[in-house]
Design an enzyme around this catalytic site. Structure first.
Site, mmCIF file in Angstrom:
data_model
loop_
_atom_site.group_PDB
_atom_site.id
_atom_site.type_symbol
_atom_site.label_atom_id
_atom_site.label_comp_id
_atom_site.label_asym_id
_atom_site.label_seq_id
_atom_site.Cartn_x
_atom_site.Cartn_y
_atom_site.Cartn_z
ATOM 1 N N SER A 1 0.854 -1.188 0.000
ATOM 2 C CA SER A 1 0.000 0.000 0.000
ATOM 3 C C SER A 1 0.885 1.231 0.000
ATOM 4 O O SER A 1 1.947 1.250 0.633
ATOM 5 C CB SER A 1 -0.878 0.019 1.257
ATOM 6 O OG SER A 1 -1.489 1.288 1.378
ATOM 7 N N TYR B 1 -1.590 -0.764 10.101
ATOM 8 C CA TYR B 1 -1.634 -1.238 8.711
ATOM 9 C C TYR B 1 -0.418 -0.709 7.939
ATOM 10 O O TYR B 1 0.267 -1.457 7.244
ATOM 11 C CB TYR B 1 -2.947 -0.745 8.094
ATOM 12 C CG TYR B 1 -3.143 -0.961 6.622
ATOM 13 C CD1 TYR B 1 -3.553 -2.201 6.133
ATOM 14 C CD2 TYR B 1 -2.985 0.088 5.710
ATOM 15 C CE1 TYR B 1 -3.783 -2.392 4.765
ATOM 16 C CE2 TYR B 1 -3.213 -0.092 4.356
ATOM 17 C CZ TYR B 1 -3.617 -1.333 3.890
ATOM 18 O OH TYR B 1 -3.841 -1.508 2.545
ATOM 19 N N LYS C 1 2.586 -2.903 6.354
ATOM 20 C CA LYS C 1 2.877 -2.882 4.908
ATOM 21 C C LYS C 1 4.333 -2.466 4.677
ATOM 22 O O LYS C 1 5.031 -3.077 3.858
ATOM 23 C CB LYS C 1 1.925 -1.932 4.181
ATOM 24 C CG LYS C 1 0.463 -2.405 4.135
ATOM 25 C CD LYS C 1 0.253 -3.571 3.194
ATOM 26 C CE LYS C 1 -1.224 -3.869 2.961
ATOM 27 N NZ LYS C 1 -1.463 -5.027 2.111
#
Ligand SMILES: NC(=O)c1ccc[n+]([C@@H]2O[C@H](COP(=O)([O-])OP(=O)(O)OC[C@H]3O[C@@H](n4cnc5c(N)ncnc54)[C@H](OP(=O)(O)O)[C@@H]3O)[C@@H](O)[C@H]2O)c1
Length: 268
Positions: free
Chosen positions: A148, A167, A171
């Site tokens: 991402s 998150y 990532k």
């Protein structure tokens, strides 16, 4: 035949990969999913295209993954050409908080980080190691991680996008893990890539940026990087662009983190 396995293939980008690849009968596509509860559209597609095989497993459980790899191996004769690690999610409801909001909420912070690292990083290492012998026997020898843009330092610095903390950390961490796999496995001809899919119109994107007020805020943040961004692109556009980048992956760019445009600055 080129064989492809895609995790998180029930919906969104994962289903888009299955759909796009299985149009070509020369591709053998393994749709790796955790449950049939959300797999209605995938099952419908698989009933029409004989080159799609659905494999149910648990990416957090190496013994279940060993069974999944054995299922794939039985069909391909012991090999896999391309593995796409697409399954992922933004984790607990605290993903809307910026880092300072966790002051005094230490348990919530640990959950935010640990849950994301478990689901978006450690499970992906389990998947790679479980399928590695098949990849070793494959012709393409490619392992792709769907990352991402929020795991990119410069993207965060320019846009001021301060949320989805765990998150983004997971990532970014997994991008480095992919470079480590590349460093270790280059001598065997195995290539890895971390690939940002863009801002894509899926359930996950709706959950994070679907609320009109949040969407307005996100758009103004993203426009600091790209004044022309108007909203998410379609799954089909993202998958078509990503496949072009995957097909041009060579030893020379193995281990990199690239956008769906194949560079490190066009994230939309
Ligand atoms: N959409 C975007 O704008 C965007 C931007 C950057 C990166 N990404 C990345 O792109 C990938 C696909 O996202 P998407 O937008 O297509 O999301 P999505 O529509 O929510 O689909 C996510 C897929 O991953 C599966 N999944 C989620 N957590 C899982 C877990 N712990 N174990 C196994 N499967 C799991 C889901 O399975 P179920 O159906 O069983 O829930 C589903 O198949 C993700 O890695 C995401 O981080 C998306």
């Amino acid at each position: 035949m080129v064989s492809w396995a895609i995790t998180g293939a029930t919906r969104g980008i994962g289903l888009g990969f299955v759909d796009n690849l299985s149009i070509d009968p020369k591709n053998q596509v393994f749709a790796i999913i955790r449950s049939r509860a959300t797999a209605g559209p995938l099952e419908k597609l698989a009933s029409k295209r004989k080159n799609i095989q659905i494999v149910v497993t648990d990416i957090s459980d190496p013994s279940r993954l060993a069974e999944a790899a054995a299922d794939v191996s039985k069909i391909t004769g012991g090999s896999l050409d391309v593995l796409i690690l697409n399954a992922g999610s933004a984790g607990p409801e605290t993903s809307v908080l910026p880092p300072t909001a966790f002051h005094g909420k230490e348990e919530a912070l640990e959950k935010e980080i640990n849950e994301n690292v478990k689901n978006n990083l450690i499970s992906n290492i389990f998947v790679i190691n479980s399928f590695l012998d098949l990849i070793r026997n494959g012709k393409e020898k490619k392992v792709i991680f769907i990352s991402s843009q929020s795991g990119d330092v410069e993207f965060t610095r320019v846009t001021g996008f301060a949320t989805v903390l765990g998150y983004s950390v997971a990532k970014a961490g997994m991008n480095l893990v992919m470079s480590k796999f590349s460093a270790e496995l280059a001598q065997e001809g195995i290539k890895t890539l971390s690939l940002s899919p863009g801002w894509v119109d899926t359930d996950a994107a709706k959950a994070v940026t679907g609320d009109p007020a949040v969407r307005k805020f996100v758009l103004s943040a993203f426009r600091k990087l790209d004044p022309n961004v108007n909203g998410p692109i379609s799954v089909n556009e993202s998958v078509t662009d990503q496949l072009q980048v995957i097909r041009s992956l060579t030893e020379a760019n193995s281990g990199k983190f690239l956008s769906h445009h194949g560079n490190h600055d066009e994230w939309f």
